[in-house]
Design a protein around this motif. Structure first.
Motif, PDB file in Angstrom:
ATOM      1  N   ALA A 123      44.337  -5.260  -8.421  1.00 59.30           N
ATOM      2  CA  ALA A 123      44.323  -4.428  -9.625  1.00 59.30           C
ATOM      3  C   ALA A 123      43.956  -2.989  -9.288  1.00 59.30           C
ATOM      4  O   ALA A 123      44.558  -2.042  -9.817  1.00 59.30           O
ATOM      5  N   VAL A 124      42.983  -2.801  -8.403  1.00 57.78           N
ATOM      6  CA  VAL A 124      42.610  -1.448  -7.975  1.00 57.78           C
ATOM      7  C   VAL A 124      43.774  -0.780  -7.249  1.00 57.78           C
ATOM      8  O   VAL A 124      44.042   0.416  -7.426  1.00 57.78           O
ATOM      9  N   PRO A 127      49.474 -10.973   3.434  1.00 64.00           N
ATOM     10  CA  PRO A 127      48.326 -11.876   3.574  1.00 64.00           C
ATOM     11  C   PRO A 127      46.991 -11.205   3.284  1.00 64.00           C
ATOM     12  O   PRO A 127      46.091 -11.833   2.714  1.00 64.00           O
ATOM     13  N   LEU A 128      46.842  -9.938   3.672  1.00 66.39           N
ATOM     14  CA  LEU A 128      45.580  -9.249   3.408  1.00 66.39           C
ATOM     15  C   LEU A 128      45.325  -9.110   1.915  1.00 66.39           C
ATOM     16  O   LEU A 128      44.209  -9.329   1.433  1.00 66.39           O
ATOM     17  N   LEU A 129      46.358  -8.737   1.154  1.00 70.10           N
ATOM     18  CA  LEU A 129      46.187  -8.577  -0.287  1.00 70.10           C
ATOM     19  C   LEU A 129      45.974  -9.921  -0.971  1.00 70.10           C
ATOM     20  O   LEU A 129      45.202 -10.019  -1.928  1.00 70.10           O
ATOM     21  N   ALA A 130      46.644 -10.958  -0.484  1.00 74.04           N
ATOM     22  CA  ALA A 130      46.442 -12.287  -1.069  1.00 74.04           C
ATOM     23  C   ALA A 130      45.004 -12.744  -0.872  1.00 74.04           C
ATOM     24  O   ALA A 130      44.385 -13.315  -1.781  1.00 74.04           O
ATOM     25  N   GLU A 131      44.450 -12.482   0.304  1.00 74.97           N
ATOM     26  CA  GLU A 131      43.073 -12.868   0.588  1.00 74.97           C
ATOM     27  C   GLU A 131      42.079 -12.008  -0.180  1.00 74.97           C
ATOM     28  O   GLU A 131      41.006 -12.470  -0.570  1.00 74.97           O
ATOM     29  N   ALA A 132      42.418 -10.733  -0.420  1.00 72.14           N
ATOM     30  CA  ALA A 132      41.496  -9.803  -1.074  1.00 72.14           C
ATOM     31  C   ALA A 132      41.202 -10.210  -2.520  1.00 72.14           C
ATOM     32  O   ALA A 132      40.107  -9.976  -3.025  1.00 72.14           O
ATOM     33  N   GLY A 133      42.176 -10.781  -3.206  1.00 70.80           N
ATOM     34  CA  GLY A 133      41.934 -11.259  -4.557  1.00 70.80           C
ATOM     35  C   GLY A 133      42.447 -10.328  -5.639  1.00 70.80           C
ATOM     36  O   GLY A 133      42.969  -9.235  -5.389  1.00 70.80           O
ATOM     37  N   LEU A 134      42.267 -10.767  -6.893  1.00 73.45           N
ATOM     38  CA  LEU A 134      42.843 -10.080  -8.046  1.00 73.45           C
ATOM     39  C   LEU A 134      42.256  -8.700  -8.265  1.00 73.45           C
ATOM     40  O   LEU A 134      42.962  -7.769  -8.639  1.00 73.45           O
TER      41      LEU A 134
END
Length: 240
Positions: free
Chosen positions: A214-215, A203-210
């Motif tokens: 990528a980073v 969930p954290l990565l999904a919220e963080a965005g593309l």
């Protein structure tokens, strides 16, 4: 986030989303557990491994220093103003303790850096014994500080009581994100998700965005190489 990560003292519900704070705390606890094991298990003559441990320690110390600096510069003053206005003397004493604990941790970071630097240059059982003692104290002192912060300064007594969710989101976005050099940021994201449970990291990565994902993809190979080199003798699962 309501899932308690390994070692975490508290994560009660409240208006402020402290998920990233808890993820950082997990990383600090995880690293210290691994460093303690590495010092005992790494052969003294493996200078390449000791050099990797020194590099890995310096990354840990930079991230911890950045975290504490932002708390000292932004979070504690914000909370201090609110508890002083409310006349909350008990909360003020907790904030005093937070600042004192930060100050006590800094010399330990320097002592451990010195120990790893010495062992990266030449084997010494005496230096290793001193480094093991410094790391054990760093693990215990920082662990106690993080638990104190989670129970009293952040999770229950102060931040969740005095800072509305929208205000905390603004503070986190404007004051706590950024400030790291690009090279450190590329290593921060894989460091954060290392051994995080999937139900937390997903969930954290999904919220963080593309951009953040990528980073993360960019930084993972280099971070993974350093992780394997530094903790080559540490059993899998330590600190997870």
């Amino acid at each position: 986030m309501t899932t308690l990560l390994p070692g975490q003292a508290a994560a009660p519900a409240g208006p402020a989303d402290l998920s990233m704070m808890y993820v950082l705390h997990h990383g600090f606890r995880r690293d210290l557990a691994r460093f303690v094991e590495a010092v005992h298990l790494t052969p003294l003559d493996e200078r390449r491994t000791w050099r990797a441990l020194l590099e890995r320690w310096d990354l840990f110390a930079r991230l911890l220093h950045d975290h504490h600096h932002k708390e000292d510069e932004h979070l504690w003053p914000l909370l201090r103003a609110k508890v002083d206005t409310a006349g909350d003397r008990a909360a003020a004493r907790v904030l005093d303790a937070m600042e004192s604990e930060h100050a006590a941790i800094d010399p330990l970071l320097e002592a451990v850096h010195s120990g790893f630097s010495s062992l990266a240059g030449a084997p010494s059982a005496t230096v290793r014994a001193g480094l093991a003692a410094d790391l054990a104290r760093a693990r215990d002192d920082l662990g106690a500080h993080l638990g104190h912060e989670e129970r009293d300064a952040i999770a229950i007594a102060i931040l969740q009581r005095y800072v509305p969710g929208e205000e905390w989101s603004d503070v986190e976005r404007s004051k706590f994100r950024g400030g790291l050099a690009p090279g450190d940021l590329v290593r921060l994201l894989p460091w954060c998700v290392e051994d995080l449970p999937e139900d937390v990291s997903g969930p954290l990565l999904a919220e963080a965005g593309l951009v953040f994902r990528a980073v993360l993809r960019l930084g993972r190979p280099r971070f993974g190489r350093l992780e394997r080199a530094a903790f080559a003798h540490v059993p899998a699962g330590v600190g997870a």
